[in-house]
Design a protein around this motif. Structure first.
Motif, PDB file in Angstrom:
ATOM      1  N   ASN A 137       0.444  -0.932  -0.143  1.00 58.56           N
ATOM      2  CA  ASN A 137       0.146   0.190   0.168  1.00 58.56           C
ATOM      3  C   ASN A 137       1.419   0.949   0.105  1.00 58.56           C
ATOM      4  O   ASN A 137       0.859   2.617  -0.785  1.00 58.56           O
ATOM      5  CB  ASN A 137      -0.865   0.115   0.870  1.00 58.56           C
ATOM      6  N   TYR A 138       2.088   1.708   1.200  1.00 57.23           N
ATOM      7  CA  TYR A 138       2.239   2.679   0.813  1.00 57.23           C
ATOM      8  C   TYR A 138       4.136   1.912   0.791  1.00 57.23           C
ATOM      9  O   TYR A 138       4.581   0.840   1.627  1.00 57.23           O
ATOM     10  CB  TYR A 138       2.484   2.901   2.086  1.00 57.23           C
ATOM     11  N   PRO A 139       5.241   2.451   0.431  1.00 60.49           N
ATOM     12  CA  PRO A 139       6.728   2.302   0.217  1.00 60.49           C
ATOM     13  C   PRO A 139       6.887   2.549   1.865  1.00 60.49           C
ATOM     14  O   PRO A 139       6.307   3.211   2.598  1.00 60.49           O
ATOM     15  CB  PRO A 139       7.103   3.443  -0.734  1.00 60.49           C
ATOM     16  N   TYR A 140       8.011   1.656   2.182  1.00 57.38           N
ATOM     17  CA  TYR A 140       8.593   2.048   3.010  1.00 57.38           C
ATOM     18  C   TYR A 140       8.910   3.568   3.294  1.00 57.38           C
ATOM     19  O   TYR A 140       9.355   3.879   3.395  1.00 57.38           O
ATOM     20  CB  TYR A 140       9.886   0.997   3.499  1.00 57.38           C
ATOM     21  N   GLY A 141       8.301   3.761   5.061  1.00 58.00           N
ATOM     22  CA  GLY A 141       8.972   5.021   5.390  1.00 58.00           C
ATOM     23  C   GLY A 141       7.697   5.967   5.491  1.00 58.00           C
ATOM     24  O   GLY A 141       8.256   7.478   5.375  1.00 58.00           O
ATOM     25  N   TYR A 142       6.861   5.595   4.396  1.00 59.14           N
ATOM     26  CA  TYR A 142       5.833   6.740   3.702  1.00 59.14           C
ATOM     27  C   TYR A 142       5.117   7.944   5.027  1.00 59.14           C
ATOM     28  O   TYR A 142       5.846   9.083   4.865  1.00 59.14           O
ATOM     29  CB  TYR A 142       4.696   6.086   2.940  1.00 59.14           C
ATOM     30  N   HIS A 143       4.760   7.348   5.803  1.00 55.99           N
ATOM     31  CA  HIS A 143       4.506   7.557   6.620  1.00 55.99           C
ATOM     32  C   HIS A 143       4.954   8.699   7.827  1.00 55.99           C
ATOM     33  O   HIS A 143       4.995  10.304   8.507  1.00 55.99           O
ATOM     34  CB  HIS A 143       3.595   6.962   7.679  1.00 55.99           C
ATOM     35  N   THR A 144       6.548   7.815   7.498  1.00 54.11           N
ATOM     36  CA  THR A 144       7.474   9.078   8.456  1.00 54.11           C
ATOM     37  C   THR A 144       7.229  10.022   8.007  1.00 54.11           C
ATOM     38  O   THR A 144       8.092  11.493   8.460  1.00 54.11           O
ATOM     39  CB  THR A 144       8.747   7.804   8.724  1.00 54.11           C
ATOM     40  N   GLN A 145       8.426   9.934   6.066  1.00 53.49           N
ATOM     41  CA  GLN A 145       7.968  11.495   5.371  1.00 53.49           C
ATOM     42  C   GLN A 145       7.111  12.083   5.607  1.00 53.49           C
ATOM     43  O   GLN A 145       6.910  13.234   5.667  1.00 53.49           O
ATOM     44  CB  GLN A 145       8.207  10.816   4.468  1.00 53.49           C
ATOM     45  N   PHE A 146       5.637  11.515   5.811  1.00 59.18           N
ATOM     46  CA  PHE A 146       5.141  12.211   6.106  1.00 59.18           C
ATOM     47  C   PHE A 146       4.627  13.317   7.172  1.00 59.18           C
ATOM     48  O   PHE A 146       4.781  14.491   7.541  1.00 59.18           O
ATOM     49  CB  PHE A 146       2.949  11.508   5.935  1.00 59.18           C
ATOM     50  N   LEU A 147       5.411  12.663   8.006  1.00 57.00           N
ATOM     51  CA  LEU A 147       5.159  13.350   9.633  1.00 57.00           C
ATOM     52  C   LEU A 147       6.026  14.466   9.273  1.00 57.00           C
ATOM     53  O   LEU A 147       5.790  15.713   9.542  1.00 57.00           O
ATOM     54  CB  LEU A 147       5.506  12.506  10.968  1.00 57.00           C
ATOM     55  N   TYR A 148       7.544  14.084   8.718  1.00 56.67           N
ATOM     56  CA  TYR A 148       8.535  14.835   8.654  1.00 56.67           C
ATOM     57  C   TYR A 148       8.097  16.207   7.820  1.00 56.67           C
ATOM     58  O   TYR A 148       7.943  17.721   8.152  1.00 56.67           O
ATOM     59  CB  TYR A 148       9.699  14.091   7.776  1.00 56.67           C
ATOM     60  N   THR A 149       7.517  16.383   7.054  1.00 63.12           N
ATOM     61  CA  THR A 149       6.628  17.047   5.936  1.00 63.12           C
ATOM     62  C   THR A 149       6.022  18.416   6.802  1.00 63.12           C
ATOM     63  O   THR A 149       5.580  19.380   6.494  1.00 63.12           O
ATOM     64  CB  THR A 149       6.084  16.152   4.436  1.00 63.12           C
ATOM     65  N   VAL A 150       5.297  17.627   7.683  1.00 59.11           N
ATOM     66  CA  VAL A 150       3.733  18.288   7.722  1.00 59.11           C
ATOM     67  C   VAL A 150       4.530  18.997   9.012  1.00 59.11           C
ATOM     68  O   VAL A 150       4.091  19.713   9.801  1.00 59.11           O
ATOM     69  CB  VAL A 150       2.651  17.376   8.621  1.00 59.11           C
ATOM     70  N   CYS A 151       5.332  18.483  10.069  1.00 60.20           N
ATOM     71  CA  CYS A 151       5.913  19.143  11.010  1.00 60.20           C
ATOM     72  C   CYS A 151       6.918  20.317  10.298  1.00 60.20           C
ATOM     73  O   CYS A 151       7.016  21.984  11.158  1.00 60.20           O
ATOM     74  CB  CYS A 151       6.767  17.802  11.152  1.00 60.20           C
ATOM     75  N   LEU A 152       7.725  20.051   9.025  1.00 58.99           N
ATOM     76  CA  LEU A 152       8.086  21.745   8.146  1.00 58.99           C
ATOM     77  C   LEU A 152       7.180  22.263   7.859  1.00 58.99           C
ATOM     78  O   LEU A 152       7.541  23.369   8.323  1.00 58.99           O
ATOM     79  CB  LEU A 152       8.701  20.280   7.162  1.00 58.99           C
ATOM     80  N   LYS A 153       6.411  22.297   7.568  1.00 57.15           N
ATOM     81  CA  LYS A 153       5.197  23.046   7.456  1.00 57.15           C
ATOM     82  C   LYS A 153       4.664  23.622   8.066  1.00 57.15           C
ATOM     83  O   LYS A 153       4.613  25.160   8.389  1.00 57.15           O
ATOM     84  CB  LYS A 153       3.748  22.530   6.723  1.00 57.15           C
ATOM     85  N   ARG A 154       4.977  22.933   9.863  1.00 57.18           N
ATOM     86  CA  ARG A 154       4.045  23.461  10.829  1.00 57.18           C
ATOM     87  C   ARG A 154       5.267  24.731  11.381  1.00 57.18           C
ATOM     88  O   ARG A 154       4.207  25.583  12.373  1.00 57.18           O
ATOM     89  CB  ARG A 154       3.587  22.513  11.398  1.00 57.18           C
ATOM     90  N   LYS A 155       6.526  24.354  11.350  1.00 57.79           N
ATOM     91  CA  LYS A 155       7.483  25.537  12.243  1.00 57.79           C
ATOM     92  C   LYS A 155       7.324  26.401  11.438  1.00 57.79           C
ATOM     93  O   LYS A 155       7.663  27.619  11.804  1.00 57.79           O
ATOM     94  CB  LYS A 155       8.782  24.526  11.353  1.00 57.79           C
ATOM     95  N   SER A 156       7.813  26.162   9.548  1.00 59.72           N
ATOM     96  CA  SER A 156       7.071  27.501   8.861  1.00 59.72           C
ATOM     97  C   SER A 156       6.448  28.411  10.038  1.00 59.72           C
ATOM     98  O   SER A 156       6.599  29.547  10.215  1.00 59.72           O
ATOM     99  CB  SER A 156       7.058  27.413   7.417  1.00 59.72           C
ATOM    100  N   LYS A 157       4.906  27.822   9.971  1.00 57.63           N
ATOM    101  CA  LYS A 157       4.098  28.935  10.087  1.00 57.63           C
ATOM    102  C   LYS A 157       3.910  28.706  11.751  1.00 57.63           C
ATOM    103  O   LYS A 157       3.263  29.938  12.551  1.00 57.63           O
ATOM    104  CB  LYS A 157       2.657  27.417  10.111  1.00 57.63           C
ATOM    105  N   LYS A 158       4.325  27.996  12.425  1.00 52.15           N
ATOM    106  CA  LYS A 158       4.897  28.748  13.901  1.00 52.15           C
ATOM    107  C   LYS A 158       6.263  29.676  14.157  1.00 52.15           C
ATOM    108  O   LYS A 158       5.704  30.551  15.069  1.00 52.15           O
ATOM    109  CB  LYS A 158       5.639  27.038  15.071  1.00 52.15           C
ATOM    110  N   GLU A 159       7.121  29.795  13.422  1.00 57.32           N
ATOM    111  CA  GLU A 159       7.759  30.472  13.090  1.00 57.32           C
ATOM    112  C   GLU A 159       6.827  32.015  12.377  1.00 57.32           C
ATOM    113  O   GLU A 159       7.512  33.225  13.106  1.00 57.32           O
ATOM    114  CB  GLU A 159       8.928  30.565  12.232  1.00 57.32           C
ATOM    115  N   GLU A 160       6.569  32.081  11.615  1.00 59.13           N
ATOM    116  CA  GLU A 160       5.569  33.165  11.365  1.00 59.13           C
ATOM    117  C   GLU A 160       4.600  33.562  12.603  1.00 59.13           C
ATOM    118  O   GLU A 160       4.373  35.415  12.647  1.00 59.13           O
ATOM    119  CB  GLU A 160       4.270  33.546  10.043  1.00 59.13           C
ATOM    120  N   GLU A 161       3.900  32.675  13.279  1.00 52.58           N
ATOM    121  CA  GLU A 161       3.585  33.425  14.714  1.00 52.58           C
ATOM    122  C   GLU A 161       3.978  34.582  15.396  1.00 52.58           C
ATOM    123  O   GLU A 161       3.202  34.872  15.741  1.00 52.58           O
ATOM    124  CB  GLU A 161       2.459  32.044  15.045  1.00 52.58           C
TER     125      GLU A 161
END
Length: 185
Positions: A137-161
């Motif tokens: 269904n998903y390649p190895y580590g897919y959800h880890t990569q998803f978690l990283y991407t989401v946290c990276l986006k959240r980091k920029s939003k948090k820095e803006e806030e």
């Protein structure tokens, strides 16, 4: 002289009262739903937090903090890094399916996943090069990569806030300073 309410007036007043009670009931139902949702999230996050802070990850974290440049698959597996990736995969799965909120996960492990990702990526890419039958269904580590991407986006939003908050605070401080100066003069 007595005034009597007509039947139509009584029905209208009754309908208005019922409407008010329905709105009050709806308000409390929504409030109760929000409380239940928070409780559910807390019940889900507490075990995640407990497992994340568990002693079993100490060796993996120490290994990742060192300047590991080349991946050694056997060493990653021996030191439990692969299991840590699997843990992050579970958390990423919960996040991708909206069982947990981004802010909560970011506060718990956002910085760590960003720090570990470059090392994880090398291992994950290696594992993806050797797919097994359990990666249908998903390649190895897919959800880890998803978690990283989401946290990276959240980091920029948090820095803006934070930057906006600092800007607002700076303006308030300047206004208070100028008021203090004018009072002292």
């Amino acid at each position: 002289m007595e005034k009597h309410l007509s039947l139509e007036s009584i029905v209208n007043i009754t309908e208005i009262c019922i409407g008010i009670f329905v709105l009050i009931g709806l308000y409390f139902a929504i409030k109760q739903f929000r409380i239940a949702k928070r409780t559910y999230l807390a019940q889900l996050l507490i075990p995640i937090l407990d497992e994340y802070k568990d002693k079993k990850w100490i060796e993996s974290r120490e290994y990742l903090k060192n300047k590991v440049k080349d991946i050694n698959t056997k060493e990653f597996e021996k030191r439990g890094v692969a299991n840590l990736i699997h843990f992050f995969d579970k958390v990423g799965f919960l996040l991708s399916n909206k069982y947990v909120e981004t802010d909560s996960i970011y506060q718990i492990m956002g910085g760590d996943i960003q720090a570990y990702w470059p090392k994880f990526k090398k291992y994950i890419d290696h594992r993806r090069g050797n797919p097994g039958p359990h990666y249908k269904n998903y390649p190895y580590g897919y959800h880890t990569q998803f978690l990283y991407t989401v946290c990276l986006k959240r980091k920029s939003k948090k820095e803006e806030e934070v930057n906006k908050s600092i800007s607002i605070l700076d303006k308030k401080i300047k206004a208070l300073e100028s008021n203090l100066i004018s009072i002292n003069n």
